[in-house]
Design a protein around this motif. Structure first.
Motif, mmCIF file in Angstrom:
data_model
loop_
_atom_site.group_PDB
_atom_site.id
_atom_site.type_symbol
_atom_site.label_atom_id
_atom_site.label_comp_id
_atom_site.label_asym_id
_atom_site.label_seq_id
_atom_site.Cartn_x
_atom_site.Cartn_y
_atom_site.Cartn_z
ATOM 1 N N UNK A 135 0.852 -1.192 0.000
ATOM 2 C CA UNK A 135 0.000 0.000 0.000
ATOM 3 C C UNK A 135 0.885 1.238 0.000
ATOM 4 N N UNK A 136 0.649 2.137 -0.951
ATOM 5 C CA UNK A 136 1.429 3.371 -1.075
ATOM 6 C C UNK A 136 0.607 4.530 -0.516
ATOM 7 N N UNK A 137 1.168 5.225 0.478
ATOM 8 C CA UNK A 137 0.482 6.353 1.104
ATOM 9 C C UNK A 137 1.433 7.541 1.159
ATOM 10 N N UNK A 138 0.872 8.759 1.013
ATOM 11 C CA UNK A 138 1.767 9.909 1.000
ATOM 12 C C UNK A 138 1.284 11.119 1.753
ATOM 13 N N UNK A 139 0.026 11.104 2.204
ATOM 14 C CA UNK A 139 -0.536 12.263 2.891
ATOM 15 C C UNK A 139 -1.424 11.779 4.032
ATOM 16 N N UNK A 140 -1.578 12.617 5.028
ATOM 17 C CA UNK A 140 -2.330 12.207 6.221
ATOM 18 C C UNK A 140 -3.722 11.670 5.893
ATOM 19 N N UNK A 171 5.534 7.590 1.396
ATOM 20 C CA UNK A 171 6.456 8.329 0.522
ATOM 21 C C UNK A 171 7.003 9.577 1.190
ATOM 22 N N UNK A 172 6.274 10.094 2.196
ATOM 23 C CA UNK A 172 6.700 11.330 2.847
ATOM 24 C C UNK A 172 6.277 12.567 2.089
ATOM 25 N N UNK A 173 5.365 12.418 1.102
ATOM 26 C CA UNK A 173 5.026 13.543 0.226
ATOM 27 C C UNK A 173 4.576 14.772 1.005
ATOM 28 N N UNK A 174 3.646 14.582 1.931
ATOM 29 C CA UNK A 174 3.185 15.704 2.745
ATOM 30 C C UNK A 174 3.844 15.604 4.108
ATOM 31 N N UNK A 216 8.290 1.124 5.289
ATOM 32 C CA UNK A 216 9.245 1.980 4.578
ATOM 33 C C UNK A 216 8.792 3.432 4.665
ATOM 34 N N UNK A 217 9.728 4.348 4.910
ATOM 35 C CA UNK A 217 9.446 5.784 4.862
ATOM 36 C C UNK A 217 10.476 6.433 3.949
ATOM 37 N N UNK A 218 10.022 6.944 2.810
ATOM 38 C CA UNK A 218 10.936 7.433 1.771
ATOM 39 C C UNK A 218 11.368 8.881 1.990
ATOM 40 N N UNK A 219 10.614 9.644 2.790
ATOM 41 C CA UNK A 219 10.980 11.038 3.105
ATOM 42 C C UNK A 219 11.206 11.904 1.865
ATOM 43 N N UNK A 220 10.337 11.747 0.882
ATOM 44 C CA UNK A 220 10.447 12.559 -0.333
ATOM 45 C C UNK A 220 9.399 13.664 -0.282
ATOM 46 N N UNK A 239 9.703 19.767 -6.762
ATOM 47 C CA UNK A 239 8.752 20.024 -7.845
ATOM 48 C C UNK A 239 7.982 18.738 -8.135
ATOM 49 N N UNK A 240 6.864 18.874 -8.861
ATOM 50 C CA UNK A 240 6.051 17.696 -9.170
ATOM 51 C C UNK A 240 6.865 16.620 -9.888
ATOM 52 N N UNK A 241 7.649 17.023 -10.881
ATOM 53 C CA UNK A 241 8.423 16.056 -11.658
ATOM 54 C C UNK A 241 9.488 15.364 -10.830
ATOM 55 N N UNK A 242 10.239 16.154 -10.066
ATOM 56 C CA UNK A 242 11.311 15.582 -9.241
ATOM 57 C C UNK A 242 10.747 14.654 -8.174
ATOM 58 N N UNK A 243 9.654 15.086 -7.552
ATOM 59 C CA UNK A 243 9.043 14.282 -6.501
ATOM 60 C C UNK A 243 8.532 12.952 -7.049
ATOM 61 N N UNK A 244 7.768 13.026 -8.151
ATOM 62 C CA UNK A 244 7.192 11.808 -8.730
ATOM 63 C C UNK A 244 8.297 10.881 -9.221
ATOM 64 N N UNK A 245 9.339 11.444 -9.830
ATOM 65 C CA UNK A 245 10.450 10.637 -10.332
ATOM 66 C C UNK A 245 11.192 9.903 -9.223
ATOM 67 N N UNK A 246 11.500 10.613 -8.145
ATOM 68 C CA UNK A 246 12.209 9.974 -7.027
ATOM 69 C C UNK A 246 11.349 8.883 -6.382
ATOM 70 N N UNK A 247 10.058 9.160 -6.250
ATOM 71 C CA UNK A 247 9.151 8.156 -5.683
ATOM 72 C C UNK A 247 9.106 6.915 -6.572
ATOM 73 N N UNK A 248 8.994 7.132 -7.866
ATOM 74 C CA UNK A 248 8.926 6.021 -8.819
ATOM 75 C C UNK A 248 10.154 5.117 -8.674
#
Length: 361
Positions: A6-11, A37-40, A60-64, A68-77
């Motif tokens: 399960x991928x989660x990124x916001x509260x 992912x640590x997005x928020x 797992x906690x990725x702390x990303x 920017x949208x592109x950098x964030x999505x790319x690192x998460x991917x």
């Protein structure tokens, strides 16, 4: 035993995810691995948050975050792909419309892992919103699309999804299960009503944080002018989002309403239960207002939750001050039962059954 990641990124995604996690733990037929992912970045999401909310802690906690949208999505991917190669799940579950949602779905699909999209089929029909792009792309590469409403199902059919090898199911809104579960706990966990000396039905709950509103000076001035006017007759309580705070300072605006610090989920539930109505540009809060039997003024030009407007529980005003004030006054006088079954029952159980069927095929 079958496994899902399960991928989660916001509260809010953790709150929704907790519903499904409880069902998974109840039946013990599926192992769930949670990735944050640590997005928020949210200071409220400490160890106490997970303990009090009875939410499984992420493996797992990725702390990303903060990119920017592109950098964030790319690192998460990239990082989610590494995790999937290690965990080898039978399916990946994603929620909603964040960058984390799209990154999780893309990583899974490229590894030929089944994708479950919860809150599928929602559309604002505003392609200027990054969320709209995320949800459309995630739907298209999903294997199981869990729709919260009939309108969501219709949106997918209108876009030709019947022609794809994708399972579309209307399960209902998983947030309804969450609100029902946590409402039983919020009164004992939060003292915010007492702390702020608020009286039941004697204040308006407002939230303004969407970038299209905060970063446009005219829109921000208009919204807060309306809130100031309303505050003269009915106290307006607004948890102040960091982005909104920053832009108010930038434009040198000092609205005379009751600002409070951002609040945790239990306190937000108590504010919802005790307010007279809601004024917001948040998507999730529109539904939570309905679940708590409150009318909602939507300070946006569109909503994903069209059924709330169609059935008279909410109205769209945009950032027009006069419209916000007018509909606030109308809703104060309005009486309605909030009994229409717009969002289903036992949603988590239904989603679980569909996932189990999907990964056993």
């Amino acid at each position: 035993m079958k496994k899902i990641v399960t991928i989660l990124g916001a509260r809010p995604q953790f709150v929704k995810g907790a519903v499904l996690s409880r069902v998974i733990q109840k039946y013990t037929e599926i192992e769930e691995v949670i990735v944050h992912t640590g997005q928020h970045f949210d200071a409220n999401m400490s160890a106490v948050f997970f303990d009090e909310m009875q939410i499984p802690k992420p493996k797992y906690n990725l702390n990303i975050n903060g990119l920017s949208h592109g950098a964030m999505t790319g690192q998460m991917l990239e990082k989610i792909e590494d995790i999937l190669l290690v965990e080898k799940p039978d399916a990946v579950v994603v929620y909603g419309d964040t960058n984390s949602t799209l990154a999780g779905a893309l990583a899974a699909k490229k590894l030929h892992i089944k994708v479950v999209h919860i809150e599928a089929g929602l559309r604002s029909f505003n392609m200027q919103m990054p969320e709209e792009i995320n949800r459309i792309l995630t739907d298209r590469i999903g294997n199981l699309l869990s729709c919260p409403t009939e309108i969501a199902v219709s949106n997918l059919k209108d876009e030709g999804f019947d022609n794809f090898d994708i399972l579309i199911e209307k399960h209902g809104d998983i947030m309804k299960d969450a609100v029902e579960f946590y409402s039983k706990l919020s009164e004992e966990k939060s003292t915010i009503i007492k702390d702020l000396s608020l009286e039941k039905n004697e204040f308006v709950l407002a939230t303004i944080h969407r970038q299209e509103n905060t970063d446009d000076e005219n829109k921000l001035v208009n919204v807060f002018s309306a809130l100031e006017e309303i505050h003269k007759t009915k106290q307006v309580v607004l948890p102040l989002h960091p982005r909104t705070k920053k832009m108010l300072e930038k434009y040198k605006l000092q609205p005379h309403i009751t600002f409070i610090e951002p609040v945790g989920y239990f306190s937000m539930l108590e504010l919802l239960k005790n307010c007279s109505l809601v004024i917001t540009d948040s998507g999730g809060l529109q539904k939570e207002a309905f679940f708590n039997k409150k009318f909602c003024v939507i300070a946006r030009e569109e909503t994903e939750w069209k059924e709330l407007v169609d059935n008279g529980y909410a109205t769209i005003t945009g950032t027009n001050s006069e419209k916000i004030i007018k509909h606030f006054q109308q809703f104060l006088k309005k009486s309605k039962g909030f009994n229409e079954p717009l969002y289903g029952e036992n949603v988590g159980e239904k989603i679980y059954e569909s996932i189990l069927k999907l990964i056993k095929e």
